[in-house]
Design a protein around this motif. Structure first.
Motif, PDB file in Angstrom:
ATOM      1  N   GLY A 212       0.836  -1.199   0.000  1.00 15.00           N
ATOM      2  CA  GLY A 212       0.000   0.000   0.000  1.00 15.00           C
ATOM      3  C   GLY A 212       0.876   1.256   0.000  1.00 15.00           C
ATOM      4  O   GLY A 212       0.482   2.286  -0.528  1.00 15.00           O
ATOM      5  N   ASP A 213       2.088   1.155   0.575  1.00 13.18           N
ATOM      6  CA  ASP A 213       3.031   2.286   0.481  1.00 13.18           C
ATOM      7  C   ASP A 213       3.370   2.456  -0.989  1.00 13.18           C
ATOM      8  O   ASP A 213       3.564   1.461  -1.697  1.00 13.18           O
ATOM      9  CB  ASP A 213       4.348   1.978   1.237  1.00 13.18           C
ATOM     10  N   ASN A 214       3.464   3.721  -1.426  1.00 13.59           N
ATOM     11  CA  ASN A 214       3.703   3.876  -2.870  1.00 13.59           C
ATOM     12  C   ASN A 214       5.116   3.502  -3.304  1.00 13.59           C
ATOM     13  O   ASN A 214       5.406   3.422  -4.482  1.00 13.59           O
ATOM     14  CB  ASN A 214       3.261   5.255  -3.380  1.00 13.59           C
ATOM     15  N   ASP A 215       6.006   3.258  -2.335  1.00 12.75           N
ATOM     16  CA  ASP A 215       7.345   2.799  -2.730  1.00 12.75           C
ATOM     17  C   ASP A 215       7.589   1.325  -2.363  1.00 12.75           C
ATOM     18  O   ASP A 215       8.709   0.853  -2.381  1.00 12.75           O
ATOM     19  CB  ASP A 215       8.436   3.688  -2.111  1.00 12.75           C
ATOM     20  N   TYR A 216       6.491   0.606  -2.056  1.00 19.00           N
ATOM     21  CA  TYR A 216       6.642  -0.808  -1.668  1.00 19.00           C
ATOM     22  C   TYR A 216       7.202  -1.652  -2.825  1.00 19.00           C
ATOM     23  O   TYR A 216       8.040  -2.524  -2.620  1.00 19.00           O
ATOM     24  CB  TYR A 216       5.285  -1.352  -1.217  1.00 19.00           C
ATOM     25  N   TYR A 217       6.713  -1.371  -4.027  1.00 24.11           N
ATOM     26  CA  TYR A 217       7.166  -2.138  -5.196  1.00 24.11           C
ATOM     27  C   TYR A 217       8.065  -1.343  -6.152  1.00 24.11           C
ATOM     28  O   TYR A 217       8.795  -1.933  -6.930  1.00 24.11           O
ATOM     29  CB  TYR A 217       5.970  -2.629  -6.010  1.00 24.11           C
ATOM     30  N   ASP A 218       7.941  -0.006  -6.134  1.00 23.76           N
ATOM     31  CA  ASP A 218       8.724   0.795  -7.083  1.00 23.76           C
ATOM     32  C   ASP A 218      10.219   0.678  -6.796  1.00 23.76           C
ATOM     33  O   ASP A 218      10.625   0.354  -5.679  1.00 23.76           O
ATOM     34  CB  ASP A 218       8.326   2.276  -6.989  1.00 23.76           C
ATOM     35  N   VAL A 219      11.009   0.941  -7.831  1.00 25.28           N
ATOM     36  CA  VAL A 219      12.462   0.977  -7.656  1.00 25.28           C
ATOM     37  C   VAL A 219      12.993   2.317  -8.174  1.00 25.28           C
ATOM     38  O   VAL A 219      12.280   3.042  -8.873  1.00 25.28           O
ATOM     39  CB  VAL A 219      13.173  -0.192  -8.396  1.00 25.28           C
ATOM     40  N   SER A 220      14.213   2.626  -7.817  1.00 21.09           N
ATOM     41  CA  SER A 220      14.854   3.859  -8.272  1.00 21.09           C
ATOM     42  C   SER A 220      16.348   3.590  -8.309  1.00 21.09           C
ATOM     43  O   SER A 220      16.904   3.060  -7.345  1.00 21.09           O
ATOM     44  CB  SER A 220      14.543   4.982  -7.282  1.00 21.09           C
ATOM     45  N   PHE A 221      16.987   3.914  -9.412  1.00 22.42           N
ATOM     46  CA  PHE A 221      18.412   3.590  -9.508  1.00 22.42           C
ATOM     47  C   PHE A 221      19.317   4.805  -9.665  1.00 22.42           C
ATOM     48  O   PHE A 221      20.536   4.664  -9.701  1.00 22.42           O
ATOM     49  CB  PHE A 221      18.664   2.607 -10.660  1.00 22.42           C
ATOM     50  N   SER A 222      18.724   6.021  -9.759  1.00 14.81           N
ATOM     51  CA  SER A 222      19.595   7.164 -10.011  1.00 14.81           C
ATOM     52  C   SER A 222      20.454   7.493  -8.780  1.00 14.81           C
ATOM     53  O   SER A 222      21.597   7.927  -8.926  1.00 14.81           O
ATOM     54  CB  SER A 222      18.799   8.369 -10.505  1.00 14.81           C
ATOM     55  N   GLY A 223      19.911   7.276  -7.581  1.00 14.06           N
ATOM     56  CA  GLY A 223      20.696   7.524  -6.366  1.00 14.06           C
ATOM     57  C   GLY A 223      21.882   6.570  -6.279  1.00 14.06           C
ATOM     58  O   GLY A 223      22.991   6.952  -5.887  1.00 14.06           O
ATOM     59  N   LEU A 224      21.643   5.333  -6.672  1.00  9.49           N
ATOM     60  CA  LEU A 224      22.701   4.316  -6.652  1.00  9.49           C
ATOM     61  C   LEU A 224      23.813   4.698  -7.639  1.00  9.49           C
ATOM     62  O   LEU A 224      25.004   4.580  -7.344  1.00  9.49           O
ATOM     63  CB  LEU A 224      22.088   2.946  -7.010  1.00  9.49           C
ATOM     64  N   LYS A 225      23.349   5.185  -8.796  1.00 13.86           N
ATOM     65  CA  LYS A 225      24.299   5.631  -9.828  1.00 13.86           C
ATOM     66  C   LYS A 225      25.156   6.778  -9.276  1.00 13.86           C
ATOM     67  O   LYS A 225      26.381   6.787  -9.443  1.00 13.86           O
ATOM     68  CB  LYS A 225      23.473   6.098 -11.035  1.00 13.86           C
ATOM     69  N   THR A 226      24.518   7.727  -8.578  1.00 14.35           N
ATOM     70  CA  THR A 226      25.248   8.851  -7.993  1.00 14.35           C
ATOM     71  C   THR A 226      26.238   8.350  -6.926  1.00 14.35           C
ATOM     72  O   THR A 226      27.370   8.836  -6.853  1.00 14.35           O
ATOM     73  CB  THR A 226      24.263   9.858  -7.352  1.00 14.35           C
ATOM     74  N   ALA A 227      25.814   7.364  -6.140  1.00 13.73           N
ATOM     75  CA  ALA A 227      26.708   6.809  -5.110  1.00 13.73           C
ATOM     76  C   ALA A 227      27.963   6.215  -5.763  1.00 13.73           C
ATOM     77  O   ALA A 227      29.078   6.369  -5.258  1.00 13.73           O
ATOM     78  CB  ALA A 227      25.964   5.753  -4.304  1.00 13.73           C
ATOM     79  N   VAL A 228      27.763   5.569  -6.918  1.00  9.81           N
ATOM     80  CA  VAL A 228      28.914   5.008  -7.646  1.00  9.81           C
ATOM     81  C   VAL A 228      29.837   6.131  -8.125  1.00  9.81           C
ATOM     82  O   VAL A 228      31.057   6.063  -7.965  1.00  9.81           O
ATOM     83  CB  VAL A 228      28.449   4.151  -8.857  1.00  9.81           C
TER      84      VAL A 228
END
Ligand code: KG4
Ligand code: ZN
Length: 351
Positions: A212-228
């Motif tokens: 029910g949380d709107n980020d329960y299933y969604d993913v996001s990879f731009s933050g990970l890319k920035t961490a790299v």
């Protein structure tokens, strides 16, 4: 039995396939895939070059599919082509060519959604990869987590909020100086990484998330890319002797974070919808670490994972033929005014 000739030209593969079948009982007679090498020089797909390369390749590729199948054009019952989503100029070549064949042979034309094609791909190799199942489609342009109740009846549970999984692989690979498309190269480099040398935060993955949380299933990879990127900069600014971490360590840590996230989100979907099958699709499904991690995690839930081989995971016309057969049998017939679309909702979405 229906015989379909399908064409796929949504990105940088010119592909044609011939498939015979009724319902889930199908035989792939041929599949020809011509990958456009020209884009390697530019480190990414150049749309106009892709369209032009399709234009010259489409006729010989289709002719080859017919000869490999050992069938005559006259025996084709329906012609199909990917109508979107994808590069419009590239799609137009395939759609136009399929239209010409349908018009010349006076046979039906069926337009297919590219991502629905990816959903059907695995079933061409695994007879049991049929609904109901949880699907994870991970390609260069899309990341979709779906619940597939039946063919033609799809619930989108989650998607990426920014970069697609393949896009994240390609961008990080580029930063690590690897050739395009970077996914396979990054996977290879990661094999030399030291486990645990480095750890990136799992994006959008927290224990306290609930259905029910709107980020329960969604993913996001731009933050990970920035961490790299930040890690690479830190490394550059430190004397090598002080920093034993290598690009292989970074590649491994990136891949682990991305894979963990995808696996956990998929496990949530399978558990919540009580599915015992998980079907993977799209180019990133070639990633062996992803498939192995998915198998281990799903085994703990009593679910089986079905992954396509590389040829059917990446863009190909066989999956388009398979999806076209389903829609043809349900009566879909498109007119010669069929268009191509850069973005297009998957047909059969349910709430
Ligand atoms: O499905 P696909 O062929 O094309 C699209 O529809 O986008 O997927 C291509 C994507 C590229 O981003 C490529 O780097 C990625 O799939 N890919 C991989 C691997 N093989 C292909 N990513 C990670 N590991 C791999 N082994
Ligand atoms: Zn694709």
């Amino acid at each position: 039995m229906t015989r379909i000739l399908a064409i796929e030209t949504s990105c940088d593969e010119t592909s044609a396939a011939i498939l015979d079948g009724t319902g889930d009982d199908v035989t792939l007679r041929s599949l020809v895939i011509l990958s456009q090498d020209v884009h390697r020089v530019y480190g990414g797909v150049v749309p106009e070059l892709a369209s032009r390369a399709h234009l010259t390749a489409i006729e010989p590729v289709t002719r080859r599919a017919l000869s490999e199948a050992g069938v005559e054009l006259e025996s084709i019952d329906a012609f199909a082509a990917t109508m979107g989503p994808g590069l419009v100029g590239a799609l137009l070549v395939g759609v136009g060519f399929a239209k010409a064949l349908a018009f010349a042979r006076q046979r039906p034309l069926v337009g297919v959604h590219h991502m629905e094609g990816h959903l059907f791909a695995t079933a061409l190799e695994h007879r049991d990869a049929t609904p109901p199942f949880t699907a994870l489609l991970v390609s260069g342009g899309h990341t979709l987590l779906m619940d597939v109740e039946a063919w033609g009846s799809y619930r989108i549970l989650g998607r990426t909020r920014d970069d697609a999984a393949g896009e994240a692989f390609d961008k990080v690979a580029k930063k690590l100086g690897l050739p395009y498309p970077g996914g396979p190269h990054l996977e290879k480099l990661a094999r030399e990484g030291k486990p645990g040398a480095l750890r990136f935060t799992r994006p959008m993955l927290r224990k306290n998330q609930v259905p029910g949380d709107n980020d329960y299933y969604d993913v996001s990879f731009s933050g990970l890319k920035t961490a790299v990127m930040n890690e690479l900069q830190t490394q550059d600014s430190r004397p090598k002797t002080q920093d034993p971490r290598t690009s292989a360590d970074i590649a491994l840590a990136f891949q682990d974070a991305l894979v963990d996230t995808l696996v956990e989100k998929t496990a949530r979907a399978a558990e919540q919808h009580e599915r015992t099958k998980v079907v993977l699709g799209g180019g990133v499904a070639c990633n062996k670490t992803l498939v192995a991690a998915m198998r281990t995690r799903m085994a703990s839930l009593g679910a089986t994972v079905y992954a396509p081989t590389a040829r059917l995971a990446t863009d190909n016309a066989a999956m388009i033929a398979r999806a076209a057969l389903f829609h043809f049998e349900r009566g879909q017939r498109d007119g010669l005014d069929l268009n191509a679309y850069a973005t297009l909702p998957i047909p059969g979405l349910i709430a």
